[in-house]
Write a protein that holds these residues in place. Sequence first.
Motif, PDB file in Angstrom:
ATOM      1  N   GLY A 138     -10.986-107.053 -91.467  1.00 27.64           N
ATOM      2  CA  GLY A 138     -12.347-107.494 -91.221  1.00 27.64           C
ATOM      3  C   GLY A 138     -13.044-106.581 -90.231  1.00 27.64           C
ATOM      4  N   ASP A 139     -14.348-106.728 -90.100  1.00 27.87           N
ATOM      5  CA  ASP A 139     -15.115-105.922 -89.145  1.00 27.87           C
ATOM      6  C   ASP A 139     -14.621-106.114 -87.718  1.00 27.87           C
ATOM      7  N   ASP A 140     -14.099-107.291 -87.428  1.00 29.29           N
ATOM      8  CA  ASP A 140     -13.592-107.591 -86.091  1.00 29.29           C
ATOM      9  C   ASP A 140     -12.110-107.245 -85.942  1.00 29.29           C
ATOM     10  N   LYS A 141     -11.580-106.482 -86.903  1.00 31.08           N
ATOM     11  CA  LYS A 141     -10.186-106.017 -86.918  1.00 31.08           C
ATOM     12  C   LYS A 141      -9.172-107.130 -87.127  1.00 31.08           C
ATOM     13  N   THR A 142      -9.625-108.304 -87.581  1.00 33.93           N
ATOM     14  CA  THR A 142      -8.685-109.341 -87.985  1.00 33.93           C
ATOM     15  C   THR A 142      -8.253-109.046 -89.409  1.00 33.93           C
ATOM     16  N   PHE A 143      -7.177-109.672 -89.812  1.00 33.90           N
ATOM     17  CA  PHE A 143      -6.699-109.530 -91.189  1.00 33.90           C
ATOM     18  C   PHE A 143      -7.274-110.666 -92.029  1.00 33.90           C
ATOM     19  N   TRP A 144      -7.854-110.320 -93.152  1.00 33.61           N
ATOM     20  CA  TRP A 144      -8.342-111.294 -94.127  1.00 33.61           C
ATOM     21  C   TRP A 144      -7.399-111.259 -95.305  1.00 33.61           C
ATOM     22  N   GLY A 145      -7.025-112.427 -95.805  1.00 30.31           N
ATOM     23  CA  GLY A 145      -6.115-112.483 -96.935  1.00 30.31           C
ATOM     24  C   GLY A 145      -6.626-113.408 -98.012  1.00 30.31           C
ATOM     25  N   ARG A 146      -6.209-113.100 -99.242  1.00 30.02           N
ATOM     26  CA  ARG A 146      -6.563-113.969-100.364  1.00 30.02           C
ATOM     27  C   ARG A 146      -5.445-113.963-101.388  1.00 30.02           C
ATOM     28  N   VAL A 147      -5.266-115.125-102.014  1.00 27.49           N
ATOM     29  CA  VAL A 147      -4.326-115.271-103.119  1.00 27.49           C
ATOM     30  C   VAL A 147      -5.039-116.037-104.222  1.00 27.49           C
ATOM     31  N   GLU A 148      -4.627-115.775-105.438  1.00 31.39           N
ATOM     32  CA  GLU A 148      -5.085-116.563-106.572  1.00 31.39           C
ATOM     33  C   GLU A 148      -3.877-117.319-107.098  1.00 31.39           C
ATOM     34  N   TYR A 149      -4.029-118.631-107.182  1.00 33.29           N
ATOM     35  CA  TYR A 149      -2.935-119.469-107.659  1.00 33.29           C
ATOM     36  C   TYR A 149      -3.526-120.543-108.561  1.00 33.29           C
ATOM     37  N   LYS A 150      -3.070-120.568-109.804  1.00 32.63           N
ATOM     38  CA  LYS A 150      -3.557-121.536-110.799  1.00 32.63           C
ATOM     39  C   LYS A 150      -5.091-121.578-110.832  1.00 32.63           C
ATOM     40  N   ASP A 151      -5.685-120.428-110.968  1.00 32.13           N
ATOM     41  CA  ASP A 151      -7.143-120.285-111.064  1.00 32.13           C
ATOM     42  C   ASP A 151      -7.890-120.703-109.800  1.00 32.13           C
ATOM     43  N   ASN A 152      -7.206-120.850-108.689  1.00 36.48           N
ATOM     44  CA  ASN A 152      -7.863-121.153-107.420  1.00 36.48           C
ATOM     45  C   ASN A 152      -7.763-119.938-106.507  1.00 36.48           C
ATOM     46  N   LEU A 153      -8.852-119.620-105.857  1.00 34.88           N
ATOM     47  CA  LEU A 153      -8.875-118.546-104.875  1.00 34.88           C
ATOM     48  C   LEU A 153      -8.733-119.176-103.497  1.00 34.88           C
ATOM     49  N   ILE A 154      -7.705-118.751-102.770  1.00 34.58           N
ATOM     50  CA  ILE A 154      -7.427-119.290-101.439  1.00 34.58           C
ATOM     51  C   ILE A 154      -7.539-118.138-100.452  1.00 34.58           C
ATOM     52  N   THR A 155      -8.363-118.306 -99.411  1.00 31.29           N
ATOM     53  CA  THR A 155      -8.597-117.242 -98.440  1.00 31.29           C
ATOM     54  C   THR A 155      -8.471-117.778 -97.021  1.00 31.29           C
ATOM     55  N   ASP A 156      -8.166-116.854 -96.100  1.00 28.60           N
ATOM     56  CA  ASP A 156      -8.166-117.179 -94.682  1.00 28.60           C
ATOM     57  C   ASP A 156      -8.112-115.873 -93.907  1.00 28.60           C
ATOM     58  N   GLN A 157      -8.195-115.965 -92.588  1.00 26.95           N
ATOM     59  CA  GLN A 157      -8.116-114.788 -91.733  1.00 26.95           C
ATOM     60  C   GLN A 157      -7.270-115.108 -90.518  1.00 26.95           C
ATOM     61  N   ALA A 158      -6.710-114.048 -89.900  1.00 23.85           N
ATOM     62  CA  ALA A 158      -5.852-114.248 -88.730  1.00 23.85           C
ATOM     63  C   ALA A 158      -5.733-112.937 -87.961  1.00 23.85           C
ATOM     64  N   GLU A 159      -5.190-113.040 -86.768  1.00 18.85           N
ATOM     65  CA  GLU A 159      -5.000-111.866 -85.907  1.00 18.85           C
ATOM     66  C   GLU A 159      -3.801-111.018 -86.333  1.00 18.85           C
ATOM     67  N   SER A 160      -2.835-111.624 -87.022  1.00 17.16           N
ATOM     68  CA  SER A 160      -1.639-110.894 -87.452  1.00 17.16           C
ATOM     69  C   SER A 160      -1.297-111.291 -88.888  1.00 17.16           C
ATOM     70  N   ILE A 161      -0.488-110.476 -89.517  1.00 21.71           N
ATOM     71  CA  ILE A 161      -0.103-110.762 -90.899  1.00 21.71           C
ATOM     72  C   ILE A 161       0.813-111.979 -90.955  1.00 21.71           C
TER      73      ILE A 161
END
Length: 128
Positions: A13-36
Motif C-alpha cells: 500500500g501507499d503507507d507501506k502496509t501489506f494488502w492481501g486478497r484471496v478469491e474463494y468460492k466466488d468471494n473476494l476477501i481482502t485485508d491489510q496489515a503491517e506484516s505478512i
Amino acid sequence: MKTVKIPLTIERGDDKTFWGRVEYKDNLITDQAESISELEKKIKNLLWDFEEVDPESVQFEHLFDISALFQRFDFLKISNVAQHAGMNPGLLRQYVSGAKNASLDQAKRIENTLHKLAGELQKAMIIA
C-alpha cells in the motif's frame, strides 16, 4: 484434516502496509496489515467468518507485486537484481516504488532472475 491451498495476492500500500486478497468460492476477501504473518492471520479469520474454512487447514501460496516482494525480502539489493536480470536499475527502482508498472514480460524476467539466484544459493555450502 485436509489442507486447503489458496493463492494470496500481496501488494504494498501507499503507507507501506501489506494488502492481501484471496478469491474463494466466488468471494473476494481482502485485508491489510503491517506484516505478512499478520495479514495471513487476518485473511484466515475472514475465511472462517465468511466460508467456515478452518484456519489450521489453510496454506497460502504467495503472489507478490514487485513492490511488496522487495519490501518483504528487503535484503535484496535492487541494483544487483537488475544487473542479473540485464535491466536498468533505475527502471527496477521505479517498479519497486510504484512509479511505473512492469509489463508481464518484465515481471517474469525479474521472477526468473530471482529463482535463478535462489537456486544458486541453495547449492552454496559454507565451511568452518
